[in-house]
Design an enzyme around this catalytic site. Structure first.
Site, mmCIF file in Angstrom:
data_model
loop_
_atom_site.group_PDB
_atom_site.id
_atom_site.type_symbol
_atom_site.label_atom_id
_atom_site.label_comp_id
_atom_site.label_asym_id
_atom_site.label_seq_id
_atom_site.Cartn_x
_atom_site.Cartn_y
_atom_site.Cartn_z
ATOM 1 N N LYS A 1 85.424 33.689 68.644
ATOM 2 C CA LYS A 1 84.372 33.520 68.517
ATOM 3 C C LYS A 1 83.884 34.036 67.230
ATOM 4 C CE LYS A 1 81.068 36.617 70.152
ATOM 5 N NZ LYS A 1 79.947 36.652 69.207
ATOM 6 N N ASP B 1 78.744 31.534 67.652
ATOM 7 C CA ASP B 1 77.739 32.312 68.717
ATOM 8 C C ASP B 1 76.549 32.772 67.475
ATOM 9 O OD1 ASP B 1 76.630 33.731 70.453
ATOM 10 O OD2 ASP B 1 77.824 35.558 70.197
ATOM 11 N N LYS C 1 73.398 32.111 67.817
ATOM 12 C CA LYS C 1 72.144 32.619 68.584
ATOM 13 C C LYS C 1 70.898 32.314 68.037
ATOM 14 C CE LYS C 1 74.622 36.709 70.575
ATOM 15 N NZ LYS C 1 75.689 36.853 69.676
ATOM 16 N N ARG D 1 86.131 44.332 71.727
ATOM 17 C CA ARG D 1 86.686 45.696 71.514
ATOM 18 C C ARG D 1 87.717 46.150 72.252
ATOM 19 N NH1 ARG D 1 80.686 47.790 70.790
ATOM 20 N NH2 ARG D 1 80.563 46.138 72.118
ATOM 21 N N ASP E 1 64.276 30.231 67.095
ATOM 22 C CA ASP E 1 63.326 30.132 66.199
ATOM 23 C C ASP E 1 62.255 28.908 66.764
ATOM 24 O OD1 ASP E 1 61.791 30.053 63.637
ATOM 25 O OD2 ASP E 1 63.465 30.840 62.654
ATOM 26 N N THR F 1 73.612 41.194 77.016
ATOM 27 C CA THR F 1 74.217 41.767 78.038
ATOM 28 C C THR F 1 74.060 43.408 77.564
ATOM 29 O OG1 THR F 1 76.354 41.578 76.850
ATOM 30 C CG2 THR F 1 75.924 40.177 78.673
HETATM 31 O O1 LIG Z 1 74.649 38.398 75.760
HETATM 32 C C1 LIG Z 1 75.547 38.804 74.933
HETATM 33 C C2 LIG Z 1 75.993 37.525 73.838
HETATM 34 C C3 LIG Z 1 76.843 37.895 73.134
HETATM 35 N N1 LIG Z 1 77.640 38.833 73.136
HETATM 36 C C4 LIG Z 1 78.506 38.979 72.180
HETATM 37 O O2 LIG Z 1 80.039 39.147 72.673
HETATM 38 C C5 LIG Z 1 80.761 39.854 72.253
HETATM 39 C C6 LIG Z 1 81.270 41.221 73.035
HETATM 40 O O3 LIG Z 1 82.216 41.834 72.239
HETATM 41 P P1 LIG Z 1 82.747 43.445 73.091
HETATM 42 O O4 LIG Z 1 83.424 43.992 71.836
HETATM 43 O O5 LIG Z 1 83.587 42.810 74.340
HETATM 44 O O6 LIG Z 1 81.609 44.094 73.677
HETATM 45 C C7 LIG Z 1 80.270 40.344 70.973
HETATM 46 O O7 LIG Z 1 80.618 39.477 69.844
HETATM 47 C C8 LIG Z 1 78.751 40.033 71.071
HETATM 48 O O8 LIG Z 1 77.856 39.591 69.917
HETATM 49 C C9 LIG Z 1 77.301 39.967 73.894
HETATM 50 O O9 LIG Z 1 78.158 40.857 73.946
HETATM 51 N N2 LIG Z 1 76.514 39.944 75.001
#
Ligand SMILES: O=c1ccn([C@@H]2O[C@H](COP(=O)(O)O)[C@@H](O)[C@H]2O)c(=O)[nH]1
Length: 245
Positions: free
Chosen positions: A40, A67, A69, A223, A72, A131
């Site tokens: 991603k 991603d 997002k 992470r 606009d 999230t």
């Molecule tokens: O609702 C959302 C949309 C995108 N993300 C993205 O996913 C990863 C999650 O990374 P972790 O390190 O596993 O937390 C991150 O790049 C976000 O931009 C999201 O978390 N929630």
């Protein structure tokens, strides 16, 4: 058996974010995780180094979740999706709250961009509710007077009605979205945490097994893999968990 063949089907369900600020750091992450097939590219890396990282990923035959997002007015979302459609990414995000007109325009424009550069169009998918937000955030800060699962479902349905291929949702909402939106609607779930892993800013998380059992097609796991002492081992452990379902 070699790890690459043992973990292939599970590995294909995991998308690892390149949440770093330079192409150099991104390449270093790629090199640490040769088994990862789907990467991603999000706001931090794309704003830092532009589309050249997408070329690097394509040279290595990796799949790409772009991603960005977009959120606009419809004309601007369409312009951004047309440009993004030219890169040959597999998935592209827009916020469902950009609204029906912008969502429809996003799909058309992404297809136009892909046709310009003779690549497959990305599947456009909608962010339902980040999230990192809790039910409390939705009610008290965003002032949205709808229960969180219902809100996520309505955003997914808006995306589906507007012609999008799927949605980004937390694993906690995946089961309901799968039931209502059907098997052909892609569900991409961030907020996934192996048992005992730090949640960080993720507010609605579940384990990889729970997310897949709830109906997710893809898990976005950053992470817990990229900051682990041994990222390749962390990835492999999650693949093993998924192979055991
Ligand atoms: O609702 C959302 C949309 C995108 N993300 C993205 O996913 C990863 C999650 O990374 P972790 O390190 O596993 O937390 C991150 O790049 C976000 O931009 C999201 O978390 N929630």
């Amino acid at each position: 058996m070699a790890h690459s063949s043992l973990y292939t089907s599970a590995a294909q369900k995991i998308i690892v974010p390149l949440d770093v600020a330079s192409e150099e750091d991104a390449i270093a992450t790629l090199n640490k995780l040769p088994e990862v097939q789907f990467w991603k590219v999000g706001l931090e890396l794309f704003v830092s180094c532009g589309p050249s990282i997408l070329e690097r990923l394509k040279e290595q035959q990796k799949r790409i979740f772009l991603d960005l997002k977009f959120h606009d007015i419809s004309n601007t979302v369409a312009g951004a999706c047309r440009a993004a459609g030219r890169y040959g990414a597999d998935l592209l995000t827009v916020h469902a709250t950009a609204g029906r007109t912008a969502l429809k325009a996003a799909v058309t424009a992404a297809q136009e961009g892909a046709a310009d550069s003779k690549v497959e169009p990305p599947k456009v998918i909608a962010i339902t509710l980040l999230t990192s937000l809790s039910a409390r955030d939705l009610a008290f800060d965003l002032k949205i007077p709808v229960e969180l699962p219902e809100y996520a479902l309505q955003m997914a349905l808006l995306a589906q009605e507007s012609g999008l291929a799927g949605a980004v949702c937390s694993p906690q909402e995946a089961e309901q979205l799968r039931q209502v939106c059907g098997d052909d609607f892609l569900l991409v779930c961030p907020g996934v945490r192996p048992q005992g892993a730090a949640k960080g800013d993720q507010m609605r998380s579940q384990t990889p097994t729970q997310a897949i059992q709830a109906g997710a097609n893809y898990l976005v796991i950053g992470r817990p893999i990229t900051t682990a002492p041994d990222p390749a081992q962390a990835f492999q452990t999650i693949c093993q968990e998924l192979e055991g379902i």
